[in-house]
Design a protein around this motif. Structure first.
Motif, short mmCIF file in Angstrom:
data_model
loop_
_atom_site.label_atom_id
_atom_site.label_comp_id
_atom_site.label_asym_id
_atom_site.label_seq_id
_atom_site.Cartn_x
_atom_site.Cartn_y
_atom_site.Cartn_z
N ALA A 1 -28.21 -83.21 -54.58
CA ALA A 1 -27.10 -83.94 -53.96
C ALA A 1 -27.25 -85.44 -54.18
N ALA A 2 -28.48 -85.94 -54.05
CA ALA A 2 -28.71 -87.37 -54.25
C ALA A 2 -28.43 -87.78 -55.70
N LEU A 3 -28.84 -86.93 -56.65
CA LEU A 3 -28.60 -87.24 -58.06
C LEU A 3 -27.12 -87.23 -58.40
N SER A 4 -26.36 -86.34 -57.76
CA SER A 4 -24.92 -86.25 -58.05
C SER A 4 -24.08 -87.17 -57.17
N GLY A 5 -24.69 -87.70 -56.10
CA GLY A 5 -23.96 -88.57 -55.19
C GLY A 5 -23.02 -87.84 -54.26
N GLU A 6 -23.19 -86.51 -54.13
CA GLU A 6 -22.33 -85.72 -53.26
C GLU A 6 -23.12 -85.22 -52.05
N LYS A 7 -22.52 -85.26 -50.89
CA LYS A 7 -23.18 -84.83 -49.67
C LYS A 7 -23.35 -83.32 -49.65
N LEU A 8 -24.42 -82.87 -48.99
CA LEU A 8 -24.58 -81.44 -48.76
C LEU A 8 -23.56 -80.98 -47.72
N ARG A 9 -23.19 -79.71 -47.80
CA ARG A 9 -22.28 -79.13 -46.81
C ARG A 9 -23.08 -78.25 -45.85
N TYR A 10 -22.60 -78.14 -44.63
CA TYR A 10 -23.31 -77.35 -43.61
C TYR A 10 -22.31 -76.46 -42.87
N LYS A 11 -22.79 -75.29 -42.46
CA LYS A 11 -22.04 -74.43 -41.54
C LYS A 11 -23.00 -74.02 -40.43
N ALA A 12 -22.53 -74.06 -39.21
CA ALA A 12 -23.38 -73.78 -38.05
C ALA A 12 -22.97 -72.49 -37.36
N LYS A 13 -23.94 -71.91 -36.68
CA LYS A 13 -23.74 -70.76 -35.79
C LYS A 13 -23.16 -69.54 -36.51
N LEU A 14 -23.77 -69.20 -37.65
CA LEU A 14 -23.41 -67.95 -38.33
C LEU A 14 -24.16 -66.80 -37.68
N THR A 15 -23.54 -65.65 -37.67
CA THR A 15 -24.20 -64.46 -37.12
C THR A 15 -25.17 -63.88 -38.14
N LYS A 16 -26.00 -62.93 -37.67
CA LYS A 16 -26.96 -62.29 -38.57
C LYS A 16 -26.23 -61.52 -39.67
N ALA A 17 -25.11 -60.90 -39.35
CA ALA A 17 -24.35 -60.15 -40.35
C ALA A 17 -23.79 -61.08 -41.42
N GLN A 18 -23.27 -62.24 -41.01
CA GLN A 18 -22.75 -63.21 -41.97
C GLN A 18 -23.87 -63.75 -42.86
N LEU A 19 -25.04 -64.01 -42.27
CA LEU A 19 -26.18 -64.51 -43.05
C LEU A 19 -26.64 -63.47 -44.07
N ASP A 20 -26.74 -62.22 -43.66
CA ASP A 20 -27.18 -61.17 -44.59
C ASP A 20 -26.22 -61.01 -45.75
N THR A 21 -24.93 -61.16 -45.49
CA THR A 21 -23.93 -61.05 -46.56
C THR A 21 -24.10 -62.17 -47.58
N LEU A 22 -24.37 -63.39 -47.09
CA LEU A 22 -24.57 -64.52 -47.99
C LEU A 22 -25.87 -64.36 -48.78
N ILE A 23 -26.90 -63.81 -48.14
CA ILE A 23 -28.18 -63.60 -48.84
C ILE A 23 -28.01 -62.64 -50.01
N ASN A 24 -27.15 -61.65 -49.85
CA ASN A 24 -26.93 -60.66 -50.90
C ASN A 24 -26.02 -61.19 -52.02
N SER A 25 -25.45 -62.38 -51.84
CA SER A 25 -24.62 -62.98 -52.89
C SER A 25 -25.49 -63.82 -53.82
N ASP A 26 -24.90 -64.44 -54.82
CA ASP A 26 -25.65 -65.26 -55.77
C ASP A 26 -25.57 -66.74 -55.43
N ILE A 27 -25.21 -67.08 -54.19
CA ILE A 27 -25.06 -68.48 -53.77
C ILE A 27 -26.41 -69.03 -53.34
N LEU A 28 -26.74 -70.24 -53.79
CA LEU A 28 -27.99 -70.88 -53.41
C LEU A 28 -27.77 -71.69 -52.13
N PHE A 29 -28.51 -71.35 -51.09
CA PHE A 29 -28.39 -72.08 -49.82
C PHE A 29 -29.69 -71.93 -49.04
N ALA A 30 -29.89 -72.81 -48.08
CA ALA A 30 -31.03 -72.74 -47.18
C ALA A 30 -30.50 -72.47 -45.78
#
Length: 620
Positions: free
Chosen positions: A555-584
């Motif tokens: 993000a620093a190299l590209s000059g773009e801010k990171l995006r955040y989402k708060a208060k996801l459920t365990k089901a929503q988190l598991d679905t994202l983990i099974n996708s090809d999206i890189l996130f922490a």
């Protein structure tokens, strides 16, 4: 994994409060009756006994008077100014599942290894989500009066030893390639605003790699970009003309990748040449090593050489002077029984050298056996020589290096700036020389054996292996146990070495037979048989911290801010983990059953799409 941090203590009130805080009963658990006094006031390492469940240990002091003893020791050596103590903390990750007893054991072992001859208090606290140790170290060495030097090098040594102990006890660590340390917060924030000159420098270095083909072109290119370049044989330092401080490209590489090291830049611009050899002088290797910053062991070396080899000789636990009448007489006997004229000359020189260095000190006791009423002297099959004890080399921080060469090689060691212990075998005129591993190259230069470095490295490994086998057998005997053995492959042996497991090994055809203590059996099987039990690996918390740091850098190299989402459920988190999206992702502080995620702005639409599909699926 354990994180090591520190704070320096400069005032008495802070010191007294620190000792009281770390030993609080509600934090460290109640103390039972401890020893009222140490058997010896200033022993090498003599810790207070800690019964099962207790988590406070004092080394070279007693709990009731630790604060006063710290102060007295500093005043004795007139070292009661400036930093009077050092407060280290060792925090274990929640995912490590470390027990309080195990954490305390690791903390005590760390203190013994890193702070020999210092007064230390170690306490394990369990009052927070993560277990952590407090290690309070008095600033002065009780044997030499030398202060503990707190710098980046010493902190790095402590962290390295902490990592080794964690691996040895089955706890994971984060392995960083090329000393990658991540991007600092200031650089990240300025990068988002396009105001970080370090990030602009990274972009300019990328352009330089594409268009520069020589050192002069590289310097001219950066000068045109408003940088000043200091280019030496060892470093490239770049300074923005509007900034007060510059940065070395090797330091920049720790944050942004090995592509930006001096060597990598030169290779990519195709003008790299291997460094030429430098002529050897007795202190050349030492100076080169010290230029990177001294460790506390090196300051200790400096203190010893400053005293011209005059060491105390009252205890087996401290440095001794082995130039005694016994050594001189032993060398004399070696001369008298030489039948070869060449050997005679060499041994005579060694004898005369010892004689010239004679000191008026009491000789070590001679071992004997009784025959009837007569007392017959039985000389040892070896004698010891050197300027430091083998025990001190072994028990302090830093690996050791041992080689076996001809006894005449000792002549090359006299009056050289290197600490060593030598065991001379009378039977075959050989000597086993032990040094710190950091002095390996220096030793080979002194002995003029650089061409045999590979053979000597193999020999050193065999000596270490034999000593380890002896140590393991003695430990097992003390515990009324027997060593366990297991036949493994070379790849599995490498796994055990990488995880700092103590074992001895013996070749068995194309396999290897390893010997180890029974208490390590379960851990060893977990490591080498991942199909039976999952191998110790990077924890979820460690993985997310690493991904989050990489996201911030991008993000620093590209000059773009990171995006955040708060208060996801365990089901929503598991679905994202099974996708090809890189996130922490991290646990939400307000509600531990929910999660927050961080991701790059380019993945905003993908995440929205995945979560929308999940909501639609639930609605059906």
């Amino acid at each position: 994994m354990a994180y090591i941090g520190k704070a320096s203590i400069k005032c008495y009130s802070h010191m007294e409060n620190a000792i009281g805080y770390i030993a609080k009963q509600e934090k460290a658990m109640p103390l039972s009756q401890m020893k009222k006094y140490l058997e010896e006031s200033f022993s090498h390492i003599k810790s207070v006994d800690t019964a099962l469940g207790e988590r406070t240990t004092f080394i070279n002091c007693i709990p009731q008077t630790a604060y006063m003893e710290f102060e007295i020791m500093r005043r004795v050596f007139n070292q009661d100014k400036g930093v009077i103590a050092h407060h280290y903390y060792q925090s274990f990750q929640k995912d490590d599942n470390v027990t309080p007893e195990q954490a305390h054991k690791i903390g005590v072992e760390l203190a013994k290894k890193m702070f020999p001859n210092f007064q230390v208090a170690i306490a394990t606290h369990i009052d927070r989500e993560h277990i952590h140790n407090h290690i309070l170290v008095n600033s002065v060495n009780i044997m030499t009066g030398q202060k503990w030097y707190s710098n980046k090098r010493s902190l790095s040594d402590i962290r390295r030893e902490s990592d080794r102990l964690c691996l040895e006890n089955g706890l994971g660590i984060i392995k960083k390639n090329n000393k990658y340390q991540g991007i600092d917060r200031t650089t990240y924030q300025l990068g988002l605003k396009g105001k970080s000159w370090k990030i602009n420098l990274v972009h300019d270095l990328d352009k330089a790699i594409g268009c520069c083909k020589s050192k002069d072109e590289f310097i001219s290119f950066l000068n045109e970009k408003d940088y000043t370049v200091r280019y030496t044989d060892n470093h490239i330092t770049v300074t923005k003309n509007s900034e007060k401080k510059g940065i070395r490209v090797d330091t920049l590489a720790r944050q942004f990748g090995s592509k930006y090291t001096k060597e990598s830049l030169e290779r990519n611009m195709r003008y790299y040449t291997a460094p030429s050899g430098k002529p050897f002088t007795a202190n050349n290797e030492k100076r080169a090593f010290h230029s990177a910053g001294k460790s506390n062991w090196e300051y200790y070396e400096q203190n010893i050489f400053r005293q011209n080899g005059c060491f105390p000789s009252t205890s087996d636990n401290i440095v001794r002077d082995y130039n005694t009448e016994l050594l001189i007489s032993a060398a004399k006997r070696e001369v008298l029984y030489s039948h070869n004229i060449f050997d005679f000359v060499l041994k005579a020189i060694l004898w005369l050298t010892l004689l010239s260095q004679r000191k008026k000190k009491k000789a070590p006791p001679v071992h004997y056996r009784k025959v009837g009423q007569l007392r017959i002297t039985k000389p040892k099959p070896y004698f010891v020589y050197g300027n430091i004890s083998y025990r001190e080399l072994k028990e302090t921080s830093g690996d050791t290096y041992s080689i076996k060469v001809g006894a005449e090689m000792l002549l090359n060691m006299i009056d050289q700036p290197i600490l060593y212990s030598a065991k001379v075998n009378r039977a075959d005129d050989s000597v086993t020389i032990t040094i710190k591993d950091k002095d390996r190259k220096f030793l080979l230069e002194l002995l003029e054996m650089q061409s045999k470095s590979e053979q000597l490295d193999d020999q050193s490994q065999r000596i270490k292996n034999q000593l380890m086998y002896t140590e393991l057998k003695e430990t097992a005997a003390q515990n009324s146990e027997k060593l366990q053995y297991l036949v493994i492959t070379a790849e599995q042996k490498k796994i055990l070495e990488d995880n700092c497991i103590k074992f001895a090994y013996f070749d068995k055809g194309d396999k290897i037979n390893v010997a180890f203590l029974p208490e390590k059996a379960e851990l060893i099987k977990k490591l080498i048989y991942p199909s039976k039990d999952k191998q110790i690996e990077e924890t979820t918390q460690q993985k997310n911290a690493r991904i989050y740091d990489n996201l911030k850098k991008n993000a620093a190299l590209s000059g773009e801010k990171l995006r955040y989402k708060a208060k996801l459920t365990k089901a929503q988190l598991d679905t994202l983990i099974n996708s090809d999206i890189l996130f922490a992702y991290f646990t939400n502080k307000e509600n531990k059953s929910l999660y927050n995620i961080a991701y790059e702005s380019k993945d905003e639409d993908k995440i929205r799409e995945v979560l929308t599909e999940l909501n639609n699926y639930k609605a059906l």
